[in-house]
Scaffold this motif. Structure first.
Motif, mmCIF file in Angstrom:
data_model
loop_
_atom_site.group_PDB
_atom_site.id
_atom_site.type_symbol
_atom_site.label_atom_id
_atom_site.label_comp_id
_atom_site.label_asym_id
_atom_site.label_seq_id
_atom_site.Cartn_x
_atom_site.Cartn_y
_atom_site.Cartn_z
ATOM 1 N N GLY A 1 -18.771 5.161 36.017
ATOM 2 C CA GLY A 1 -18.135 6.473 36.024
ATOM 3 C C GLY A 1 -16.890 6.496 36.889
ATOM 4 N N PHE A 2 -16.948 5.781 38.035
ATOM 5 C CA PHE A 2 -15.779 5.689 38.911
ATOM 6 C C PHE A 2 -14.599 5.074 38.171
ATOM 7 N N PHE A 3 -14.861 3.974 37.457
ATOM 8 C CA PHE A 3 -13.789 3.335 36.686
ATOM 9 C C PHE A 3 -13.228 4.308 35.652
ATOM 10 N N PHE A 4 -14.143 5.036 35.016
ATOM 11 C CA PHE A 4 -13.738 5.937 33.944
ATOM 12 C C PHE A 4 -12.874 7.066 34.493
ATOM 13 N N VAL A 5 -13.331 7.665 35.607
ATOM 14 C CA VAL A 5 -12.572 8.766 36.219
ATOM 15 C C VAL A 5 -11.216 8.246 36.693
ATOM 16 N N LEU B 1 -10.043 15.625 30.518
ATOM 17 C CA LEU B 1 -9.322 14.641 29.709
ATOM 18 C C LEU B 1 -10.277 13.833 28.837
ATOM 19 N N ILE B 2 -11.463 13.524 29.355
ATOM 20 C CA ILE B 2 -12.428 12.792 28.531
ATOM 21 C C ILE B 2 -12.805 13.646 27.327
ATOM 22 N N TRP B 3 -13.049 14.928 27.595
ATOM 23 C CA TRP B 3 -13.355 15.850 26.484
ATOM 24 C C TRP B 3 -12.184 15.903 25.505
ATOM 25 N N LEU B 4 -10.953 15.997 26.068
ATOM 26 C CA LEU B 4 -9.774 16.099 25.205
ATOM 27 C C LEU B 4 -9.602 14.846 24.364
#
Lengths: 315, 161
Positions: free
Chosen positions: A229-233, A25-28
């Motif tokens: 990264g945890f927040f982002f995921v 999803l980050i890539w998308l």
């Protein structure tokens, strides 16, 4: 023993899916934003259109130094990413991905989801308070005000669906949509639900809690590396689960012709994810008074009217 | 606000939001305008100025007579040249060396305008960066090579010649 093994397999599958899904999803998101702005986006890492870019980013985040602000409230700051991450995974519990693909069918599925997703508010406030930073605290305060006021229309918009399906279990709700998706009779509910979920997810146009032009990064200002990264995921997992819940409640869940149910479910979910991204890269951020206006003066009356309408038609 | 005004506002906002999304989805399906630089390069317009290069004539010799007018014209004074002196002690009207310090060149074209012998032209070579400072110090052989391998044009008085 076999029961434990099955449970373990389910946990591993869901955690693996969460990880891969967040990276995708980050890539998308980056690709969609790039294409809307006539750019290319990630392209160099991993020959097919930069697909490996987020893996490289994740490795970078893992390798970073773990920095804690000196004045931080140690334990609160420390546990905020964990508290953010756990409800994001717990939401997967009652969602039916297919006729058999469900961790556990709860007879209070919707109530459970509403309860568990409220935990992210706690995590945001822990992060904002624990950081001991004015931007973090301001962001957390805004998020608190926003999440509390949008929780109301979010839950009210679901009530129409519950009334039609005569059940709070997500399996029964999907089963009730065999002939007609609830989005048709519940179009008002769907609109309210989608707008309110965007606000619950802190996504543009409702991302006031991390408005970078005024608050640096809001409640995640003091986080870096793995914790960030945890927040982002968690954020992208929440985006997926919110879309998945919208699909389950309004778009017929896994129902669909020809293709296997899980494929239909994923197609619908990722389509809603794409719509959320499309909205994010189209609309500017709303002001805080506009945010409150939309929540209390538009979404709440519309959702109440929707309940009334549903009640009149059902009786 | 009157009830009618409220509904009008809702309808107006909804239509403007939908209009915005139509614009972005149209752009989404347009091909990106990015040129992938190292693999693809844009066609440079004629007369692009990258580096002053030394013109090589049909005999394979430089047009340069080492008169030194370019060095005088150069504002940052980066051209260093000396006329060749033959074994008989006579001056040869040819440079013994012609060094250009590209770390300070500002592509102003004044050396080209000053040259009375059509010996300097502005080449469109722009990938000039290097790992050492010495990579930016051009001697006359390298400048001649650049002239041979790149498009170049002589611009004087605003006209391309």
């Amino acid at each position: 023993m076999p029961q434990l093994l099955v449970a373990l397999i389910k946990v591993v599958v869901i955690l693996g899916f969460v990880g891969v899904n967040a990276l995708f999803l980050i890539w998308l998101e980056r690709k969609v934003s790039a294409r809307i702005q006539n750019r290319v986006g990630p392209y160099r890492v991993g020959p097919p259109h930069g697909l490996l870019q987020t893996i490289a980013d994740a490795i970078k985040l893992l390798a970073k130094e773990d920095v804690m602000p000196g004045a931080a409230d140690r334990w609160v700051w420390f546990f905020a990413p964990v508290v953010m991450f756990i409800p994001a995974i717990l939401v997967f519990l009652p969602i039916p991905f297919g006729p058999q693909l469900i961790v556990k069918d709860l007879n209070i599925g919707i109530l459970y989801i509403a309860a568990v997703t409220s935990f992210s508010l706690l995590a945001i406030f822990m992060a904002g308070w624990g950081s001991n930073n004015k931007y973090s605290l301001l962001g957390a305060m805004r998020a608190a005000a926003q999440l509390v006021s949008y929780e109301v229309p979010l839950v009210l918009s679901v009530i129409g669906v519950v009334m039609m399906a005569q059940s709070m279990s997500l399996v029964d709700i999907v089963a009730g949509q065999e002939r007609i998706w609830f989005v048709v009779p519940q179009i008002l509910g769907f609109i309210v639900f989608f707008i309110a979920s965007l606000a619950e997810l802190n996504r543009t146009p409702f991302d006031l809690s991390e408005a970078e032009s005024e608050l640096v990064a809001g409640y995640i200002t003091e986080y870096s590396g793995l914790r960030w990264g945890f927040f982002f995921v968690a954020e992208y997992t929440n985006l997926f689960t919110a879309s998945a819940i919208a699909v389950t409640l309004f778009l017929g869940g896994w129902h669909g012709p020809l293709l296997p149910p899980i494929i239909w479910f994923l197609i619908k979910t990722y389509f809603l994810v794409f719509v959320a991204m499309w909205i994010r890269w189209t609309l500017p951020r709303v002001r805080i008074d506009q945010l409150a206006d939309i929540g209390w003066k538009f979404l709440l009356p519309v959702s109440l009217f929707n309940i009334l309408l549903t009640g009149v038609f059902l009786s | 606000m009157s009830t009618l005004g409220f509904f009008r506002e809702v309808v107006d906002s909804a239509t403007s939001i939908i209009k915005g999304h139509v614009v972005t989805i149209k752009e989404f399906f347009q091909p990106p305008i990015t040129v992938h630089y190292p693999e693809e390069k844009l066609e440079l317009p004629k007369g692009s100025r990258g580096i002053p290069a030394l013109v090589v004539n049909e005999e394979g010799r430089l047009n340069c007579t080492a008169c030194g007018l370019c060095a005088r014209a150069c504002p940052p004074q980066i051209i260093d040249l000396k006329m060749l002196v033959g074994s008989d002690g006579k001056k040869q009207q040819y440079p013994e060396y012609f060094n250009l310090d590209m770390s300070r060149c500002m592509q102003c074209n004044l050396c080209v305008e000053a040259c009375p012998f059509d010996a300097l032209e502005m080449a469109d070579a722009y990938e000039l960066s290097g790992y050492e400072l010495e990579d930016l110090m051009y001697d006359m052989d390298r400048l001649a090579d650049i002239w041979k391998n790149h498009k170049s044009v002589r611009i004087a008085g605003g006209e391309k010649i």
